[in-house]
Structures are given as structure tokens and as C-alpha cells.
Enzyme design. Structure first.
Site, PDB file in Angstrom:
ATOM      1  N   ARG A 133       0.818  -1.231   0.000  1.00  9.05           N
ATOM      2  CA  ARG A 133       0.000   0.000   0.000  1.00  9.05           C
ATOM      3  C   ARG A 133       0.843   1.268   0.000  1.00  9.05           C
ATOM      4  O   ARG A 133       0.384   2.333   0.417  1.00  9.05           O
ATOM      5  CB  ARG A 133      -0.986   0.009   1.166  1.00  9.05           C
ATOM      6  CG  ARG A 133      -1.916  -1.178   1.152  1.00  9.05           C
ATOM      7  CD  ARG A 133      -3.216  -0.918   1.860  1.00  9.05           C
ATOM      8  NE  ARG A 133      -4.108  -2.016   1.615  1.00  9.05           N
ATOM      9  CZ  ARG A 133      -4.163  -3.102   2.369  1.00  9.05           C
ATOM     10  NH1 ARG A 133      -3.391  -3.218   3.426  1.00  9.05           N
ATOM     11  NH2 ARG A 133      -4.990  -4.072   2.073  1.00  9.05           N
ATOM     12  N   LYS A 155       2.244  11.333 -11.406  1.00  5.57           N
ATOM     13  CA  LYS A 155       1.407  10.478 -12.264  1.00  5.57           C
ATOM     14  C   LYS A 155       2.156   9.183 -12.536  1.00  5.57           C
ATOM     15  O   LYS A 155       3.332   9.215 -12.932  1.00  5.57           O
ATOM     16  CB  LYS A 155       1.091  11.172 -13.585  1.00  5.57           C
ATOM     17  CG  LYS A 155      -0.019  12.195 -13.479  1.00  5.57           C
ATOM     18  CD  LYS A 155      -0.409  12.697 -14.866  1.00  5.57           C
ATOM     19  CE  LYS A 155      -1.521  13.721 -14.770  1.00  5.57           C
ATOM     20  NZ  LYS A 155      -1.843  14.312 -16.082  1.00  5.57           N
ATOM     21  N   GLU A 197       8.497  19.684 -24.264  1.00 12.19           N
ATOM     22  CA  GLU A 197       7.825  19.981 -22.988  1.00 12.19           C
ATOM     23  C   GLU A 197       8.350  21.302 -22.400  1.00 12.19           C
ATOM     24  O   GLU A 197       7.603  22.031 -21.758  1.00 12.19           O
ATOM     25  CB  GLU A 197       8.012  18.831 -21.991  1.00 12.19           C
ATOM     26  CG  GLU A 197       7.377  17.495 -22.429  1.00 12.19           C
ATOM     27  CD  GLU A 197       5.836  17.467 -22.386  1.00 12.19           C
ATOM     28  OE1 GLU A 197       5.229  18.417 -21.885  1.00 12.19           O
ATOM     29  OE2 GLU A 197       5.254  16.466 -22.866  1.00 12.19           O
ATOM     30  N   LYS A 239       6.124  23.479 -13.118  1.00  7.41           N
ATOM     31  CA  LYS A 239       5.365  22.243 -12.895  1.00  7.41           C
ATOM     32  C   LYS A 239       5.078  22.060 -11.410  1.00  7.41           C
ATOM     33  O   LYS A 239       3.980  21.657 -11.015  1.00  7.41           O
ATOM     34  CB  LYS A 239       6.113  21.028 -13.453  1.00  7.41           C
ATOM     35  CG  LYS A 239       5.332  19.744 -13.195  1.00  7.41           C
ATOM     36  CD  LYS A 239       5.163  18.845 -14.357  1.00  7.41           C
ATOM     37  CE  LYS A 239       4.152  17.740 -14.049  1.00  7.41           C
ATOM     38  NZ  LYS A 239       4.209  16.623 -14.930  1.00  7.41           N
ATOM     39  N   GLU A 249      -5.487  17.136 -11.046  1.00  8.86           N
ATOM     40  CA  GLU A 249      -5.963  17.620 -12.352  1.00  8.86           C
ATOM     41  C   GLU A 249      -7.467  17.873 -12.365  1.00  8.86           C
ATOM     42  O   GLU A 249      -8.185  17.426 -13.250  1.00  8.86           O
ATOM     43  CB  GLU A 249      -5.570  16.628 -13.463  1.00  8.86           C
ATOM     44  CG  GLU A 249      -5.527  17.291 -14.821  1.00  8.86           C
ATOM     45  CD  GLU A 249      -4.842  16.456 -15.892  1.00  8.86           C
ATOM     46  OE1 GLU A 249      -3.777  15.896 -15.622  1.00  8.86           O
ATOM     47  OE2 GLU A 249      -5.399  16.370 -16.985  1.00  8.86           O
ATOM     48  N   ARG A 253      -4.051  22.021 -13.567  1.00  5.44           N
ATOM     49  CA  ARG A 253      -3.053  21.062 -14.070  1.00  5.44           C
ATOM     50  C   ARG A 253      -3.305  20.702 -15.530  1.00  5.44           C
ATOM     51  O   ARG A 253      -2.381  20.335 -16.261  1.00  5.44           O
ATOM     52  CB  ARG A 253      -3.023  19.807 -13.179  1.00  5.44           C
ATOM     53  CG  ARG A 253      -1.892  18.860 -13.569  1.00  5.44           C
ATOM     54  CD  ARG A 253      -1.593  17.825 -12.513  1.00  5.44           C
ATOM     55  NE  ARG A 253      -0.515  16.961 -12.956  1.00  5.44           N
ATOM     56  CZ  ARG A 253       0.112  16.083 -12.196  1.00  5.44           C
ATOM     57  NH1 ARG A 253      -0.214  15.947 -10.930  1.00  5.44           N
ATOM     58  NH2 ARG A 253       1.080  15.341 -12.687  1.00  5.44           N
ATOM     59  N   ASN A 257      -1.529  20.173 -20.558  1.00  3.44           N
ATOM     60  CA  ASN A 257      -1.852  19.445 -21.786  1.00  3.44           C
ATOM     61  C   ASN A 257      -1.799  20.334 -23.024  1.00  3.44           C
ATOM     62  O   ASN A 257      -2.206  19.906 -24.111  1.00  3.44           O
ATOM     63  CB  ASN A 257      -3.251  18.820 -21.673  1.00  3.44           C
ATOM     64  CG  ASN A 257      -3.275  17.782 -20.576  1.00  3.44           C
ATOM     65  OD1 ASN A 257      -2.330  17.017 -20.425  1.00  3.44           O
ATOM     66  ND2 ASN A 257      -4.331  17.775 -19.779  1.00  3.44           N
ATOM     67  N   HIS A 260      -1.119  18.861 -26.389  1.00  2.60           N
ATOM     68  CA  HIS A 260      -1.218  17.406 -26.270  1.00  2.60           C
ATOM     69  C   HIS A 260      -2.432  16.810 -26.982  1.00  2.60           C
ATOM     70  O   HIS A 260      -2.393  15.639 -27.351  1.00  2.60           O
ATOM     71  CB  HIS A 260      -1.221  16.991 -24.797  1.00  2.60           C
ATOM     72  CG  HIS A 260       0.144  17.037 -24.154  1.00  2.60           C
ATOM     73  ND1 HIS A 260       0.897  18.189 -24.111  1.00  2.60           N
ATOM     74  CD2 HIS A 260       0.898  16.086 -23.558  1.00  2.60           C
ATOM     75  CE1 HIS A 260       2.050  17.944 -23.495  1.00  2.60           C
ATOM     76  NE2 HIS A 260       2.074  16.669 -23.154  1.00  2.60           N
ATOM     77  N   HIS A 264      -1.214  13.914 -29.094  1.00  2.96           N
ATOM     78  CA  HIS A 264      -1.594  12.506 -28.885  1.00  2.96           C
ATOM     79  C   HIS A 264      -2.146  11.892 -30.167  1.00  2.96           C
ATOM     80  O   HIS A 264      -1.903  10.719 -30.467  1.00  2.96           O
ATOM     81  CB  HIS A 264      -2.636  12.388 -27.772  1.00  2.96           C
ATOM     82  CG  HIS A 264      -2.048  12.523 -26.399  1.00  2.96           C
ATOM     83  ND1 HIS A 264      -2.747  13.029 -25.327  1.00  2.96           N
ATOM     84  CD2 HIS A 264      -0.827  12.218 -25.916  1.00  2.96           C
ATOM     85  CE1 HIS A 264      -1.971  13.037 -24.253  1.00  2.96           C
ATOM     86  NE2 HIS A 264      -0.795  12.550 -24.585  1.00  2.96           N
ATOM     87  N   HIS A 276       6.801  11.208 -28.394  1.00  2.00           N
ATOM     88  CA  HIS A 276       5.811  12.049 -27.706  1.00  2.00           C
ATOM     89  C   HIS A 276       6.214  13.535 -27.750  1.00  2.00           C
ATOM     90  O   HIS A 276       5.408  14.396 -28.115  1.00  2.00           O
ATOM     91  CB  HIS A 276       5.673  11.568 -26.255  1.00  2.00           C
ATOM     92  CG  HIS A 276       4.817  12.458 -25.407  1.00  2.00           C
ATOM     93  ND1 HIS A 276       3.444  12.491 -25.538  1.00  2.00           N
ATOM     94  CD2 HIS A 276       5.133  13.371 -24.450  1.00  2.00           C
ATOM     95  CE1 HIS A 276       2.958  13.380 -24.678  1.00  2.00           C
ATOM     96  NE2 HIS A 276       3.963  13.928 -24.006  1.00  2.00           N
TER      97      HIS A 276
HETATM   98  N1  GLY Z   1       2.382  15.422 -17.949  1.00  2.00           N
HETATM   99  C1  GLY Z   1       1.262  16.160 -17.509  1.00  2.00           C
HETATM  100  C2  GLY Z   1       1.032  16.117 -16.041  1.00  2.00           C
HETATM  101  O1  GLY Z   1       1.888  15.678 -15.294  1.00  2.00           O
HETATM  102  O2  GLY Z   1      -0.007  16.503 -15.584  1.00  2.00           O
END
Ligand code: GLY
Length: 374
Positions: A133, A155, A197, A239, A249, A253, A257, A260, A264, A276
Site C-alpha cells: 500500500r 502520475k 515539454e 510544474k 488535475e 493542471r 496538456n 497534447h 496525442h 511524444h
Molecule cells: N504530464 C502532464 C502532467 O503531469 O499533468
């Protein structure tokens, strides 16, 4: 995880190798981002942590390059080496990694050290989040793209038959170590992918940074350490601030994108043969074009962005990608809400916002056509 929390906030060591210390502000889950040179061999010292046990997760390309430098400073440490590449973000590798850790009798104070690019970070982060956990994890990203983006913000994900990154968790690390020196072995196309990025941060929130990149992008792609240090600092700070305000998000956040939704679609329709970060670079230009066509971004700003793109060594075979396939691929974007595609658009350089109104499909097709798709 207490030993990490307590130690990184005080008794910070002076180390000349450390150029910048930032942190992601998440109350009791805040963590440091450390930017410097020659840090891989001092990963635990620069966080001032002394775990009794560690497990290293890396891949078959990175481990031979930097594994020995990292492990020479650790207590006896099992090492799990993944095959290089996106295919490792799978249920099979997740199962293999978790089994490896359990077979080595990890406990809740065992630190996972993820040494590698986005694939290693995403898989190791996911495993750390579910093992017992939750085990502490420190990321040591070794690509420019993972340093400025995927290693920060918690993420984690694997890919499934249904798509990329559809299974995963939000799980914050205990620290991120960004060592400029590991970029020495990074191929030029990966430097350009990371630049995608970095440019995103400039366009979404910092016009002065865009000016800096206009003047210094070649030095950055050529790995000038002082230019890289500045680009990492500005990108990581932005960031960290965004994640600190909106970890899951729910709002701001999503600005990350920018570029993106188009990017994508390019990745998917090209069968993931386009990297990417390269797809994001072109996506930024297309998002600027769409913003202009909607009457939101002034012409001169759009032109500045597109001129900057033209100066980059970006080669995406758009004439082989069909507009109807690209439009179709956009429809399965996982950020779609109530059947409306949400675009992040630009009011100006450094001023992104989330555009929630539907955009006429004919306008999006015009953007693809102008970008070279057929
Ligand atoms: N790569 C986008 C984020 O971390 O939200």
C-alpha cells in the site's frame, strides 16, 4: 516514509554539485526537486536520507551507463532491469517488478530508486504506489523529457490494450534528482523531445522564458550545462507550482496538456513512430494556429511561435497521416468531458487557458490541413 520527510526539510547539506533546490508544495507530502551535476553518485546524500534498504529499478539502456555509479553508494541493493522501451509499461512487467520486490522482502521503509526515463518512472511509480500500500520512491530521471515533466507530479501508469496510460495512480515521490550530466549520453532526437515539454512551459506561462528559448534553444539542444540548468529550473518550478495547486488535475493542471490533444493524435495515428515530445512540439504550433483561427491569439504572436518551430530540427511525416484518422484519434482523448473535446489554447505567448466550448470540427480540420496532414 517518515525518515525521508524529516530529513529532507532540515540539515540540508551544502554540496557544490547542487545548483538549485525546489520543492513541490503538497503540505505533509511536499518533496524536493534537486537540480545539479554529478548527482547520480550522491543520490541519497543530496536528499540527506539513509534508508536501510533500497531496490533500484532501471532499464537495459540506462543501467549499464549509470547503474554502477548509483549502486556504489547504496547498501547491498537488488536491481530490477526492464527491457528498454514503451512496451515495458505493461501488466506483465508490473507483475514481474512487484513479485521481484516481494521476493526480496521489501518493507515499508524500503526505498525504490527509479533510474531511467519516463517508462521506468511510470512503472516504478505505479509499483511503489501499490506495494504494501505504498513504498517511498525517489526518481532519478535520465531523459530531458522525464526531468522536466514525467518525474514531477506523481502520475504513474501502464499501457493496456485500450490505450496509453489508462491504468495508474497519483502517487507522489519523496524526491526527484535531476542530474544534468546524465544528458551527455542522450541522443539528439530525445533532447528535441524534451525541448517540446520545455517550450510548452514557456508558451503556457512565461513569455520571458520564451524569449530566452528563442535565443538559446540551440545551446540547449547542444547540452550547454548553464542553459540546461536555467531551462530545468524554470520548467520544474512551473510544474511544481501547478501540481502544488491542483495535484489531481481538477483544474489548472490540465494546462500542462497544451499541445497534447493534437500531439496525442499524431502519436497514435503514426503508430507511435513519432516521439511524444516531437508530437507535442508540432501540437503546440497547431494549438497556436487554432487559437488564432478562433480569434483568440493575435496573428503576430502565432507567427512568432510558428517561426520558432521552423528553426527546430523537427521532421514529422504529416503528409502520410490522414486527417480523418487524426480527427478520429482526437475523439478518444481521455481529457474529453461530456463529449466535448477540451483544448488548451493561447491568448498570447505565456498565457494559456482551458477552452471549454465546443470547437467546430471543420476548423480543426483546417488546422490539420495547414499543418501538412492529408
Ligand atoms: N504530464 C502532464 C502532467 O503531469 O499533468
Amino acid at each position: 516514509m517518515g525518515y525521508i520527510k524529516n530529513l529532507v526539510k532540515k540539515d540540508l547539506l551544502f554540496m557544490p554539485e547542487i545548483l538549485h533546490r525546489l520543492h513541490v508544495p503538497l503540505r505533509d507530502r511536499s518533496y524536493p526537486l534537486i537540480i545539479g551535476r554529478g548527482l547520480v553518485g550522491q543520490a541519497l546524500s543530496c536528499l540527506n536520507i539513509h534508508p536501510r534498504r533500497c531496490v533500484v529499478v532501471s532499464d537495459a539502456r540506462v543501467y549499464p551507463l549509470y547503474g554502477a555509479t548509483l549502486t556504489k553508494t547504496l547498501p547491498e541493493t537488488p536491481v530490477f532491469v526492464l527491457p528498454e522501451g514503451e512496451a515495458s509499461k505493461s501488466w506483465a512487467q508490473l507483475e514481474a517488478l512487484t513479485a521481484f520486490c516481494l521476493d526480496h522482502h521489501v518493507d515499508r521503509d524500503t526505498l525504490i530508486l527509479a533510474l531511467g526515463g519516463g517508462v521506468v518512472g511510470d512503472l516504478a511509480g505505479f509499483a511503489a504506489s501499490i506495494l504494501l500500500r505504498g513504498l517511498p520512491i525517489v526518481h532519478i530521471p535520465t531523459t530531458l523529457l522525464s526531468q522536466v515533466d514525467s518525474a514531477i507530479g506523481g502520475k504513474t501508469a501502464i499501457n493496456t490494450q485500450q490505450g496509453k496510460n489508462l491504468v495508474g495512480t497519483f502517487y507522489q515521490p519523496s524526491g526527484v534528482i535531476m542530474d544534468i550530466d546524465v544528458l551527455a549520453t542522450l541522443p539528439a532526437d530525445q533532447m528535441l523531445a524534451g525541448y517540446g515539454e520545455i517550450l510548452k512551459y514557456a508558451l503556457l506561462g512565461d513569455a520571458d522564458f520564451f524569449d530566452f528559448l528563442q535565443d538559446h534553444h540551440q545551446g540547449l539542444l547542444d547540452k550547454d550545462p548553464s542553459i540546461l540548468a536555467k531551462a530545468l529550473l524554470v520548467s520544474a518550478q512551473m510544474k511544481a507550482d501547478i501540481v502544488g495547486n491542483d495535484e489531481r488535475e481538477q483544474g489548472q493542471r490540465a494546462l500542462l496538456n497544451l499541445g497534447h490533444t493534437f500531439g496525442h493524435a499524431i502519436e497514435q495515428v503514426s503508430g507511435f513512430s513519432v516521439l511524444h515530445g516531437h508530437a507535442v512540439l508540432l501540437g503546440l504550433s497547431l494549438a497556436a494556429d487554432l487559437s488564432h483561427r478562433l480569434g483568440i491569439l493575435p496573428e503576430d504572436q502565432k507567427t512568432r511561435i510558428q517561426r520558432h518551430m521552423l528553426g527546430l530540427p523537427l521532421a514529422i511525416p504529416m503528409a502520410t497521416l490522414s486527417i480523418s484518422d487524426l480527427m478520429q484519434a482526437m475523439q478518444v482523448d481521455k481529457k474529453k468531458k461530456d463529449d466535448v473535446l477540451t483544448f488548451v489554447l493561447l491568448r498570447g505567448i505565456g498565457e494559456a487557458f482551458i477552452h471549454k466550448q465546443p470547437v467546430p470540427p471543420a476548423l480543426i480540420e483546417d488546422v490539420w490541413r495547414a499543418g501538412g496532414a492529408v
